[in-house]
Design a protein around this motif. Structure first.
Motif, PDB file in Angstrom:
ATOM      1  N   ASN A  62      40.489  38.463  -3.581  1.00  0.00           N
ATOM      2  CA  ASN A  62      41.781  39.138  -3.719  1.00  0.00           C
ATOM      3  C   ASN A  62      42.006  40.031  -2.504  1.00  0.00           C
ATOM      4  O   ASN A  62      41.333  41.051  -2.346  1.00  0.00           O
ATOM      5  N   VAL A  63      42.950  39.660  -1.673  1.00  0.00           N
ATOM      6  CA  VAL A  63      43.176  40.364  -0.412  1.00  0.00           C
ATOM      7  C   VAL A  63      44.527  41.067  -0.418  1.00  0.00           C
ATOM      8  O   VAL A  63      45.553  40.460  -0.747  1.00  0.00           O
ATOM      9  N   THR A  64      44.499  42.339  -0.041  1.00  0.00           N
ATOM     10  CA  THR A  64      45.719  43.110   0.172  1.00  0.00           C
ATOM     11  C   THR A  64      45.747  43.534   1.627  1.00  0.00           C
ATOM     12  O   THR A  64      44.755  44.048   2.152  1.00  0.00           O
ATOM     13  N   ALA A  65      46.854  43.293   2.297  1.00  0.00           N
ATOM     14  CA  ALA A  65      47.001  43.641   3.711  1.00  0.00           C
ATOM     15  C   ALA A  65      48.086  44.700   3.848  1.00  0.00           C
ATOM     16  O   ALA A  65      49.120  44.633   3.176  1.00  0.00           O
ATOM     17  N   ILE A  66      47.848  45.680   4.721  1.00  0.00           N
ATOM     18  CA  ILE A  66      48.825  46.748   4.906  1.00  0.00           C
ATOM     19  C   ILE A  66      49.022  47.038   6.389  1.00  0.00           C
ATOM     20  O   ILE A  66      48.056  47.051   7.158  1.00  0.00           O
ATOM     21  N   ASP A  67      50.263  47.223   6.783  1.00  0.00           N
ATOM     22  CA  ASP A  67      50.595  47.589   8.159  1.00  0.00           C
ATOM     23  C   ASP A  67      51.941  48.306   8.122  1.00  0.00           C
ATOM     24  O   ASP A  67      52.676  48.214   7.128  1.00  0.00           O
ATOM     25  N   CYS A  68      52.236  49.028   9.213  1.00  0.00           N
ATOM     26  CA  CYS A  68      53.503  49.766   9.242  1.00  0.00           C
ATOM     27  C   CYS A  68      54.415  49.313  10.380  1.00  0.00           C
ATOM     28  O   CYS A  68      55.516  49.852  10.535  1.00  0.00           O
ATOM     29  N   HIS A  69      53.963  48.323  11.172  1.00  0.00           N
ATOM     30  CA  HIS A  69      54.799  47.845  12.266  1.00  0.00           C
ATOM     31  C   HIS A  69      55.622  46.656  11.772  1.00  0.00           C
ATOM     32  O   HIS A  69      55.064  45.644  11.341  1.00  0.00           O
ATOM     33  N   PRO A  70      56.946  46.733  11.814  1.00  0.00           N
ATOM     34  CA  PRO A  70      57.783  45.674  11.240  1.00  0.00           C
ATOM     35  C   PRO A  70      57.543  44.292  11.824  1.00  0.00           C
ATOM     36  O   PRO A  70      57.590  43.293  11.101  1.00  0.00           O
ATOM     37  N   THR A  71      57.264  44.219  13.124  1.00  0.00           N
ATOM     38  CA  THR A  71      57.015  42.911  13.744  1.00  0.00           C
ATOM     39  C   THR A  71      55.678  42.338  13.286  1.00  0.00           C
ATOM     40  O   THR A  71      55.553  41.134  13.041  1.00  0.00           O
ATOM     41  N   MET A  72      54.671  43.195  13.164  1.00  0.00           N
ATOM     42  CA  MET A  72      53.377  42.753  12.646  1.00  0.00           C
ATOM     43  C   MET A  72      53.543  42.207  11.231  1.00  0.00           C
ATOM     44  O   MET A  72      52.992  41.145  10.888  1.00  0.00           O
ATOM     45  N   ILE A  73      54.289  42.924  10.410  1.00  0.00           N
ATOM     46  CA  ILE A  73      54.475  42.513   9.017  1.00  0.00           C
ATOM     47  C   ILE A  73      55.193  41.161   8.945  1.00  0.00           C
ATOM     48  O   ILE A  73      54.797  40.269   8.181  1.00  0.00           O
ATOM     49  N   THR A  74      56.221  40.985   9.771  1.00  0.00           N
ATOM     50  CA  THR A  74      56.956  39.718   9.794  1.00  0.00           C
ATOM     51  C   THR A  74      56.034  38.562  10.176  1.00  0.00           C
ATOM     52  O   THR A  74      56.064  37.486   9.569  1.00  0.00           O
ATOM     53  N   LYS A  75      55.185  38.791  11.185  1.00  0.00           N
ATOM     54  CA  LYS A  75      54.296  37.715  11.642  1.00  0.00           C
ATOM     55  C   LYS A  75      53.165  37.452  10.653  1.00  0.00           C
ATOM     56  O   LYS A  75      52.730  36.305  10.495  1.00  0.00           O
ATOM     57  N   ALA A  76      52.707  38.498   9.975  1.00  0.00           N
ATOM     58  CA  ALA A  76      51.700  38.296   8.938  1.00  0.00           C
ATOM     59  C   ALA A  76      52.292  37.489   7.778  1.00  0.00           C
ATOM     60  O   ALA A  76      51.655  36.561   7.260  1.00  0.00           O
ATOM     61  N   GLN A  77      53.519  37.822   7.382  1.00  0.00           N
ATOM     62  CA  GLN A  77      54.196  37.069   6.316  1.00  0.00           C
ATOM     63  C   GLN A  77      54.299  35.597   6.674  1.00  0.00           C
ATOM     64  O   GLN A  77      54.049  34.713   5.854  1.00  0.00           O
ATOM     65  N   LYS A  78      54.684  35.353   7.924  1.00  0.00           N
ATOM     66  CA  LYS A  78      54.826  33.976   8.393  1.00  0.00           C
ATOM     67  C   LYS A  78      53.485  33.248   8.336  1.00  0.00           C
ATOM     68  O   LYS A  78      53.418  32.075   7.928  1.00  0.00           O
ATOM     69  N   ARG A  79      52.422  33.935   8.739  1.00  0.00           N
ATOM     70  CA  ARG A  79      51.086  33.319   8.717  1.00  0.00           C
ATOM     71  C   ARG A  79      50.678  32.977   7.281  1.00  0.00           C
ATOM     72  O   ARG A  79      50.212  31.860   7.001  1.00  0.00           O
ATOM     73  N   PHE A  80      50.838  33.924   6.366  1.00  0.00           N
ATOM     74  CA  PHE A  80      50.414  33.694   4.984  1.00  0.00           C
ATOM     75  C   PHE A  80      51.213  32.572   4.335  1.00  0.00           C
ATOM     76  O   PHE A  80      50.665  31.769   3.569  1.00  0.00           O
ATOM     77  N   LYS A  81      52.499  32.504   4.660  1.00  0.00           N
ATOM     78  CA  LYS A  81      53.336  31.439   4.107  1.00  0.00           C
ATOM     79  C   LYS A  81      52.939  30.093   4.697  1.00  0.00           C
ATOM     80  O   LYS A  81      52.818  29.095   3.971  1.00  0.00           O
ATOM     81  N   ARG A  82      52.730  30.063   6.002  1.00  0.00           N
ATOM     82  CA  ARG A  82      52.351  28.821   6.684  1.00  0.00           C
ATOM     83  C   ARG A  82      51.025  28.272   6.156  1.00  0.00           C
ATOM     84  O   ARG A  82      50.854  27.057   6.008  1.00  0.00           O
ATOM     85  N   GLU A  83      50.089  29.172   5.860  1.00  0.00           N
ATOM     86  CA  GLU A  83      48.763  28.752   5.410  1.00  0.00           C
ATOM     87  C   GLU A  83      48.638  28.743   3.886  1.00  0.00           C
ATOM     88  O   GLU A  83      47.552  28.520   3.349  1.00  0.00           O
ATOM     89  N   ASN A  84      49.787  28.980   3.208  1.00  0.00           N
ATOM     90  CA  ASN A  84      49.847  28.930   1.746  1.00  0.00           C
ATOM     91  C   ASN A  84      48.793  29.836   1.103  1.00  0.00           C
ATOM     92  O   ASN A  84      48.025  29.415   0.240  1.00  0.00           O
TER      93      ASN A  84
END
Length: 236
Positions: A62-84
């Motif tokens: 169970n992984v929770t990721a946290i960041d405060c930079h909007p561009t980092m968050i957008t790219k992390a979202q994209k990665r998690f979605k891409r890798e399901n």
């Protein structure tokens, strides 16, 4: 005054493992930990999500990721979605973690805490760890006495709030309710080259971002042997 920060440079260039030791060190550290399917893990300052994705894929935990930079968050979202991957992604900071007390078995921070208010962040981290939980951090350390001017030069480029020696880091960590603080060196240490890491660059990059990258490379050479890093493994 620069329009962009060092963190902006990492975010817009999409550099996924800029911390000392890179992703090879991350994998080496995690391989030595007892991570199970029911482990609750928090990745503070997750960036583009590479470590969080690795944890979710390899350990099915169970992984929770946290960041405060909007561009980092957008790219992390994209990665998690891409890798399901079912990674919980939150916009937040180390100084104010939006979780209940004693939530996590592991908390990981890769070259993050030095950018924060140390006392606030470490208090929060200790509070959110379960009893016998572990906090693992990779942080820049001074290997030599630095002058005030030298410290300011380094802080100005990176936006750091703290430049501590390994001894100073250990003392600070011990003062925040950790029963054990182990300091390790990277036995396979190599010169870090963030240019060799995988990138996810944004479109229409500002030339100033590359200037910051060049300044980083020059500073690393200037302080070679005087700046290093350590792995801190802290048990609550």
């Amino acid at each position: 005054m620069n329009k962009f920060s060092y963190t902006d440079m990492l975010a817009y260039l999409g550099i996924s493992s800029a911390h000392p030791g890179g992703f090879m060190l991350t994998k080496s550290i995690l391989d030595n930990e007892k991570i199970e399917r029911n482990s609750q893990i928090l990745d503070i300052g997750c960036g583009t999500g590479r470590t969080s994705a690795f944890l979710a894929k390899k350990y099915k935990c169970n992984v929770t990721a946290i960041d405060c930079h909007p561009t980092m968050i957008t790219k992390a979202q994209k990665r998690f979605k891409r890798e399901n991957l079912k990674v919980k992604l939150i916009n937040g900071t180390a100084e104010k973690l939006p979780f209940k007390k004693e939530t996590f078995d592991f908390i990981i921070a890769e070259s993050v805490i030095a950018f924060t208010n140390l006392d606030l962040s470490l208090k929060e981290i200790s509070n959110k760890l379960k009893h016998k939980g572990k906090f693992i951090s990779i942080e820049l350390v001074s290997e030599d006495v630095l002058t005030d001017n030298e410290k300011e030069e380094i802080k100005k480029l990176y936006g750091l709030k703290n430049i501590l020696s390994a001894t100073e880091w250990k003392k600070k960590l011990t003062n925040h309710d950790f029963s054990s603080v182990v300091v390790e060196e990277d036995n396979n240490e190599t010169d870090q080259n963030i240019a060799s890491e995988k990138h996810d660059p944004s479109e229409h990059l500002n030339p100033e971002l590359f200037q910051i990258f060049e300044s980083h490379a020059k500073l690393i050479q200037k302080y070679k042997g005087r700046l290093g890093y350590r792995i801190f493994k802290c048990t609550k």
